[in-house]
Design an enzyme around this catalytic site. Structure first.
Site, PDB file in Angstrom:
ATOM      1  N   ARG A  67       0.811  -1.218   0.000  1.00  0.00           N
ATOM      2  CA  ARG A  67       0.000   0.000   0.000  1.00  0.00           C
ATOM      3  C   ARG A  67       0.849   1.276   0.000  1.00  0.00           C
ATOM      4  NH1 ARG A  67      -5.077  -0.160   2.474  1.00  0.00           N
ATOM      5  NH2 ARG A  67      -4.294  -1.843   3.794  1.00  0.00           N
ATOM      6  N   ARG A  83     -12.997  -1.739  -1.289  1.00  0.00           N
ATOM      7  CA  ARG A  83     -12.538  -1.295   0.037  1.00  0.00           C
ATOM      8  C   ARG A  83     -13.613  -0.633   0.898  1.00  0.00           C
ATOM      9  NH1 ARG A  83      -9.174   1.484   1.638  1.00  0.00           N
ATOM     10  NH2 ARG A  83      -8.180   0.054   3.066  1.00  0.00           N
ATOM     11  N   TYR A  93     -14.123  -2.917   4.174  1.00  0.00           N
ATOM     12  CA  TYR A  93     -13.408  -2.470   5.387  1.00  0.00           C
ATOM     13  C   TYR A  93     -13.845  -1.070   5.831  1.00  0.00           C
ATOM     14  CZ  TYR A  93     -10.038  -5.386   2.759  1.00  0.00           C
ATOM     15  OH  TYR A  93      -9.426  -6.343   2.002  1.00  0.00           O
ATOM     16  N   CYS A 131     -26.344  -4.608  -6.812  1.00  0.00           N
ATOM     17  CA  CYS A 131     -27.547  -4.863  -6.000  1.00  0.00           C
ATOM     18  C   CYS A 131     -27.182  -5.360  -4.611  1.00  0.00           C
ATOM     19  CB  CYS A 131     -28.451  -5.844  -6.731  1.00  0.00           C
ATOM     20  SG  CYS A 131     -29.050  -5.100  -8.238  1.00  0.00           S
ATOM     21  N   TYR A 159      -5.004  -2.101  -3.703  1.00  0.00           N
ATOM     22  CA  TYR A 159      -6.151  -2.960  -3.406  1.00  0.00           C
ATOM     23  C   TYR A 159      -7.440  -2.420  -4.044  1.00  0.00           C
ATOM     24  CZ  TYR A 159      -2.692  -4.586  -0.065  1.00  0.00           C
ATOM     25  OH  TYR A 159      -1.528  -5.047   0.507  1.00  0.00           O
TER      26      TYR A 159
HETATM   27  N1  LLP Z   1       3.326  -9.067   3.109  1.00  0.00           N
HETATM   28  C1  LLP Z   1       2.334  -9.938   3.387  1.00  0.00           C
HETATM   29  C2  LLP Z   1       2.691 -11.308   3.764  1.00  0.00           C
HETATM   30  C3  LLP Z   1       0.993  -9.518   3.319  1.00  0.00           C
HETATM   31  O1  LLP Z   1       0.025 -10.385   3.607  1.00  0.00           O
HETATM   32  C4  LLP Z   1       0.694  -8.179   2.940  1.00  0.00           C
HETATM   33  C5  LLP Z   1      -0.696  -7.735   2.848  1.00  0.00           C
HETATM   34  C6  LLP Z   1       1.763  -7.323   2.636  1.00  0.00           C
HETATM   35  C7  LLP Z   1       3.069  -7.796   2.739  1.00  0.00           C
HETATM   36  C8  LLP Z   1       1.561  -5.905   2.199  1.00  0.00           C
HETATM   37  O2  LLP Z   1       0.939  -5.128   3.154  1.00  0.00           O
HETATM   38  P1  LLP Z   1       0.789  -3.540   2.914  1.00  0.00           P
HETATM   39  O3  LLP Z   1       2.179  -2.948   2.903  1.00  0.00           O
HETATM   40  O4  LLP Z   1       0.113  -3.352   1.623  1.00  0.00           O
HETATM   41  O5  LLP Z   1      -0.026  -3.071   4.053  1.00  0.00           O
HETATM   42  N2  LLP Z   1      -7.060  -5.611   0.993  1.00  0.00           N
HETATM   43  C9  LLP Z   1      -6.712  -4.919   2.212  1.00  0.00           C
HETATM   44  C10 LLP Z   1      -5.284  -5.127   2.598  1.00  0.00           C
HETATM   45  C11 LLP Z   1      -4.903  -6.587   2.743  1.00  0.00           C
HETATM   46  C12 LLP Z   1      -3.444  -6.787   3.017  1.00  0.00           C
HETATM   47  C13 LLP Z   1      -3.078  -8.206   2.912  1.00  0.00           C
HETATM   48  N3  LLP Z   1      -1.695  -8.477   3.103  1.00  0.00           N
HETATM   49  C14 LLP Z   1      -7.069  -3.447   2.047  1.00  0.00           C
HETATM   50  O6  LLP Z   1      -7.565  -3.054   0.991  1.00  0.00           O
HETATM   51  O7  LLP Z   1      -6.918  -2.663   2.983  1.00  0.00           O
END
Ligand code: LLP
Length: 419
Positions: free
Chosen positions: A277, A313, A317, A344, A373
């Site tokens: 992210r 999102r 969430y 819907c 995401y």
């Molecule tokens: N490494 C692993 C093992 C992970 O499971 C994730 C995210 C990341 C790195 C990266 O995390 P970040 O830096 O993006 O926070 N769909 C959700 C977020 C799910 C994250 C899943 N794992 C959202 O839209 O907020």
């Protein structure tokens, strides 16, 4: 907003007016800035320069091939969680030795593909998975580098749906079992278990949970190393929070990097980080058109041509994504409204506001901070096509994913002819 701003009353990124692009590309579409990706990646790289980690971009946040390729050129590796993400990373030009493979449910085929392609490290999340990796490496006559993903039983304060570090979460191997695995693994002859990995959740703003995990892990590494089972790789995951609501809740990345440096012997470790992210979030917007405006009593609904299938999102969430008109409005009159999609489902609500712009049917809107995401979680729900993705680069743009045709969206389905 760093990368999307009004210029001459038009929302613009780099040197392109988004409304101009919308005359050529059908809404809804995702629109990214190449410069934003480069900038975010290099800001992270710079924050960690004293540690010089492998930056394995979490491809799940946005895995468009052009974006993976762009990041690879800046020096990124990849964190993947499926053979699909792994194949895309390889096609994009990311070198196998810059790829780590995480995830609780890797199949034998996925593991075999990863080993044959000589990726840097597989992060195992159970003892059974260690057995499987060992067996496959044995069959292939090779030694595979493996990290153990620990479950530290520490959660970052975040939405419960994106927390991964608690003992009640499915991720990793319980901390209490890990030491034993490191000290008694001679029977795993085809895996070199010399990595430790963790990832405690996503969208974390507070540094405290990381302090706890670092302390626990630092002690564990010392104990393991004392027993001559040297830890070579430390993968500290991603999860760095970003400021969707523009209320200065920036993740203290410099302080975090300093903490990593002070908590571990980073000179004698290959450090891996897995940011997703924090690299992709504000690189993109979702452009949508107002289809209809209607009132239910006092309540006003703005109905757009994009919905929760395009951007999950908010529905999943309560994710906050500010929305702006593409044409800057000087009209100071503000309305209370729910901006909703055509799906819907009652949760197909993109944004609620007590003081939104008084827009008209046919106006174009930008759903901000949709680079992470967004597209990667979109679906064909309600038999709607996956939409175009475009990438702005200075005063040009390229289509980097074509909108699916109806025929493409149903191409895998088989109509059985039963008379
Ligand atoms: N490494 C692993 C093992 C992970 O499971 C994730 C995210 C990341 C790195 C990266 O995390 P970040 O830096 O993006 O926070 N769909 C959700 C977020 C799910 C994250 C899943 N794992 C959202 O839209 O907020």
């Amino acid at each position: 907003m760093k990368y999307f701003n009004y210029k001459d009353e038009n929302l613009t990124s780099e040197n392109m007016s988004i409304a101009d692009i919308a005359t050529e590309v059908q809404t809804p579409f995702y629109c990214y800035s190449a410069n934003a990706f480069k900038n975010n990646f290099n800001a992270l790289k710079n924050a960690f320069k004293e540690i010089n980690p492998k930056i394995c971009y979490a491809t799940k946040s946005n895995s468009n091939l052009s974006i993976l390729n762009l990041l690879q050129k800046e020096g990124a590796g990849a964190d993947v969680v499926s053979v699909g993400e792994l194949k895309k990373s390889l096609i994009a030009g990311i070198m196998p030795h810059d790829i780590v493979f995480s995830g609780v449910g890797k199949t034998s085929d996925e593991i075999e593909f990863a080993i044959i392609n000589k990726i840097f490290q597989i992060n195992a999340e159970s003892t059974s998975e260690l057995n499987t990796i060992n067996k496959i490496a044995q069959k292939l006559g090779t030694l595979q580098q493996v990290g153990i993903r620990i479950n530290p039983d520490v959660t970052g304060k975040t939405h419960e749906n994106i927390s991964t570090g608690g003992i009640g979460d499915k991720f990793g191997i319980p901390f209490s079992e890990v030491k034993n695995l490191f000290l008694n693994n001679e029977h795993f002859e085809n895996i070199d278990i010399s990595g430790i990995a963790f990832h405690i959740g996503s969208q974390i703003h507070d540094i405290e949970p990381f302090k706890k995990v670092f302390q626990k892990t630092g002690e564990l590494i010392k104990e393991i190393n004392k027993n001559k089972q040297i830890i070579k790789v430390l993968d500290i995951g991603g999860g760095f929070g970003v400021d969707y609501e523009n209320n200065q809740k920036e993740f203290p990345i410099e302080e975090y990097a300093e903490l990593v440096k002070n908590s571990f012997d980073t000179k004698n470790l290959t450090v891996v980080i897995e940011p997703g992210r924090s690299i992709s979030w504000d690189t993109g917007i979702l452009v949508t058109k107002v289809l209809y405006i209607k009132k239910h009593g006092e309540k006003k609904f703005i109905i757009t041509d994009c919905g929760m299938n395009d951007l999950m999102r908010p529905a999943l969430y309560d994710g906050y994504h500010k929305i702006l008109p593409l044409a800057e409005t000087k009209n100071t009159e503000k309305i209370s409204t729910d901006i909703v999609g055509p799906i819907c489902e009652s949760t197909d609500r993109l944004f609620s506001s007590n003081e939104f712009y008084d827009v008209k049917e046919g106006d174009l809107l930008a759903i901000l901070n949709s680079g992470a995401y967004g597209s990667s979680m979109s679906s064909n729900y309600n038999v709607r096509p996956l939409v175009d993705e475009i990438l702005i680069d200075k005063d040009n743009y390229n289509i980097i994913r074509n909108r699916q045709s109806f025929e493409e969206s149903i191409a895998q389905e088989i109509k059985i002819n039963k008379n």
